[in-house]
Design an enzyme around this catalytic site. Structure first.
Site, PDB file in Angstrom:
ATOM      1  N   ASP A 142       0.776  -1.289   0.048  1.00 54.66           N
ATOM      2  CA  ASP A 142      -0.025  -0.091   0.198  1.00 54.66           C
ATOM      3  C   ASP A 142       0.864   1.360   0.006  1.00 54.66           C
ATOM      4  O   ASP A 142       0.236   2.374   0.197  1.00 54.66           O
ATOM      5  CB  ASP A 142      -0.932  -0.096   1.295  1.00 54.66           C
ATOM      6  CG  ASP A 142      -0.266   0.168   2.417  1.00 54.66           C
ATOM      7  OD1 ASP A 142       1.007  -0.282   2.615  1.00 54.66           O
ATOM      8  OD2 ASP A 142      -0.753   0.593   3.567  1.00 54.66           O
ATOM      9  N   GLU A 143       2.354   1.172  -0.281  1.00 51.57           N
ATOM     10  CA  GLU A 143       2.811   2.470  -0.206  1.00 51.57           C
ATOM     11  C   GLU A 143       3.813   2.483  -1.412  1.00 51.57           C
ATOM     12  O   GLU A 143       4.334   1.193  -1.712  1.00 51.57           O
ATOM     13  CB  GLU A 143       3.863   2.314   1.093  1.00 51.57           C
ATOM     14  CG  GLU A 143       3.321   2.643   2.533  1.00 51.57           C
ATOM     15  CD  GLU A 143       4.202   2.575   3.455  1.00 51.57           C
ATOM     16  OE1 GLU A 143       5.129   3.478   3.588  1.00 51.57           O
ATOM     17  OE2 GLU A 143       3.965   1.497   4.397  1.00 51.57           O
TER      18      GLU A 143
END
Lengths: 447, 87
Positions: A142-143
């Protein structure tokens, strides 16, 4: 168009235009400064599930009610992986046991994880932000880091572009992201964590004292529970305290890690935005919580074997050999111990790593009921050449060939296409650990 | 239109460009049994990528006993499944 052709481009939101020629790209200040963005999905697992449910016509948005994504309690993997903001208000923390969370909030909605969906959402996010820069690093599922250096001419000032990206993600993909803008990956990451959700923050070098130094020291990248305790002992409570401490003192206390932390606290970090972080791996490990308590050696060996399979596969995938093997055990009483040993010859062969792991396990295990087992290899070397010894197994090359054949079969036909006979009863997965999704990007401690 | 979210069986035309156009579909209704509906016109076609799950949304109309009825179909690209979303 000629080389000196004038390109008219709108650079800032203030409404004026820059004229510059292609071969004088470096003239403007906006071109010289390194700009890195950190894009981070807000409560990723939960909001992806919420967006997915909404797409399928769910009446309620999971983000608006107290809800968590958690492993199944039946398989004893019941911990909170992600929480909604209303759940946070009840004091529920990520990593907490589900029953504890339920005690804090009786009507809590618990959703099982869906890693396939997360990978899909992550890929969609990646392909969306790829429109804004050719250099993107997927830091975890998610990054992502995006190198915005020199892209100002196309998409406007960084803050403006970040808002554009943020709004597009919300509009097209249905979840919110935080974008941090900095001059390196570290400041970008810290900026992204300043305030959530759905925000854009900057952290340029002149903003470090006012925005970063006031934060508690545990907000700094790489400062975990243990380092925080050590730092508190020497009266370092904020990032500012750390930044203004003498480096020699820190080095004396925390060795080279102290210097690294000091550099981070001062916003000094210069790693490139790259897709390849494999080169810097220091150890590879895998662990699993077993569905029942293991009481005999034979079952424990099976678990160790299936863990070793995936560790060794990843080790070979990283083109490395290990020289240290360690085994971790957590008993049903939640006591934890580990045992490790250096190998005589570095290896990446599954059976050799397993033999060592089994030996270590037998040495450290006192016969308690086991809840959780782990295998970890470290002391990594490149696998291009290995110093052999007189006492090595004669069939080493054959075993290596066997492992690489097994790897390529698994790569082509899936992990359970070929398995050791000892695991053929399907009590445990032939290759266990991980999240069951191939190519799933996990968190890393290396920027 | 009311939310239905029903899986449906569809006859669709896939043209040279790769566009799928629904022609007729049927679904199981609790009270009326198997219902067959003809898609008379596709009014709008949108792509939805929520949470990275690609879906094509079709807003269509049909003529039912002289009355024009609106409904929405969805085609999930990864699973190749059709849904009657709203009617």
């Amino acid at each position: 168009m000629g080389k000196d052709a004038i390109i008219k481009t709108n650079i800032c939101s203030r409404g004026f235009t820059y004229n510059y020629s292609k071969n004088r790209l470096k003239c403007g200040d906006i071109m010289n400064k390194r700009i890195i963005m950190h894009v981070d999905a807000n409560s990723a697992y939960l909001s992806w599930q919420a967006a997915y449910d909404l797409q399928r016509g769910a009446a309620i948005d999971l983000r608006d009610i107290p809800s968590v994504v958690g492993g199944s309690q039946k398989d004893r993997r019941g911990i909170v992986l992600a929480k909604s903001i209303p759940a946070k208000a009840f004091g529920i923390q990520t990593g907490e046991v589900i029953w504890q969370a339920r005690q804090k909030c009786p009507g809590l909605v618990v959703i099982p994880p869906n890693y396939e969906l997360y990978m899909k959402a992550s890929n969609a996010l990646y392909s969306l932000i790829k429109d804004y820069s050719p250099k993107i690093q997927r830091f975890s599922v998610d990054e992502m880091f995006l190198d915005y250096t020199g892209m100002g001419a196309f998409f406007g000032e960084p803050v403006e572009a970040a808002h554009k990206i943020k709004d597009r993600v919300k509009e097209e993909l249905g979840f919110t992201v935080n974008i941090g803008i900095g001059e390196n990956k570290l400041t970008a990451k810290i900026a992204g964590d300043l305030k959530k959700p759905d925000m854009v923050h900057t952290l340029y070098h002149y903003e470090i004292p006012s925005k970063m130094w006031i934060l508690p020291v545990e907000d700094l990248f790489m400062v975990g529970r243990k380092t925080k305790k050590k730092l508190k002992e020497i009266n370092i409570n904020t990032i500012g305290d750390l930044a203004n401490t003498d480096t020699k003192f820190l080095q004396n206390r925390l060795k080279s890690f102290g210097l690294l932390l000091w550099r981070y606290a001062n916003g000094i970090e210069d790693s490139a935005v790259s897709g390849n972080t494999l080169m810097n791996i220091k150890s590879i490990g895998n662990s699993t919580t077993i569905k029942f308590d293991v009481e005999d050696k034979k079952t424990a060996h099976k678990v160790l074997f299936s863990l070793t399979e995936s560790v060794a596969m990843r080790l070979r995938g990283a083109k490395a050999c290990c020289s240290i093997v360690s085994v971790e055990v957590r008993t049903s009483q939640l006591n934890f111990y580990s045992h490790q040993r250096k190998l005589f010859t570095p290896t990446c062969i599954t059976s050799e790593i397993f033999a060592m792991a089994a030996e270590l396990f037998e040495e450290c295990w006192g016969g308690e009921k086991i809840r959780h087992l782990g295998v970890r290899v470290s002391g990594l070397y490149g696998d291009d050449f290995v110093q052999s010894s007189l006492f090595d197994d004669r069939n080493r090359e054959k075993r290596e060939a066997l492992d690489s054949a097994i790897d390529s079969i698994r790569c082509k036909y899936g992990k359970s296409s070929i398995m050791r006979a000892v695991l053929a009863d399907y009590e445990f997965l032939p290759v266990s650990g991980g999240v069951g999704e191939d190519d799933y990007a996990m968190m890393s401690s290396i920027l | 239109m009311k939310l239905m979210r029903k899986p449906i069986e569809v006859i669709a035309l896939f043209d040279f460009e790769g566009n799928a156009v629904p022609i007729r579909f049927r679904y199981e209704d609790e009270s009326q049994g198997l219902c067959v509906i003809k898609v008379d016109k596709v009014i709008k076609k949108d792509k939805d990528k929520f949470a990275g799950n690609a879906m094509i949304k079709y807003t269509c109309e049909t003529c039912d006993d002289g009355a024009v009825k609106l409904f929405e179909l969805r085609y999930e690209i990864d699973s190749l499944k059709w849904y009657l979303y709203k009617m």
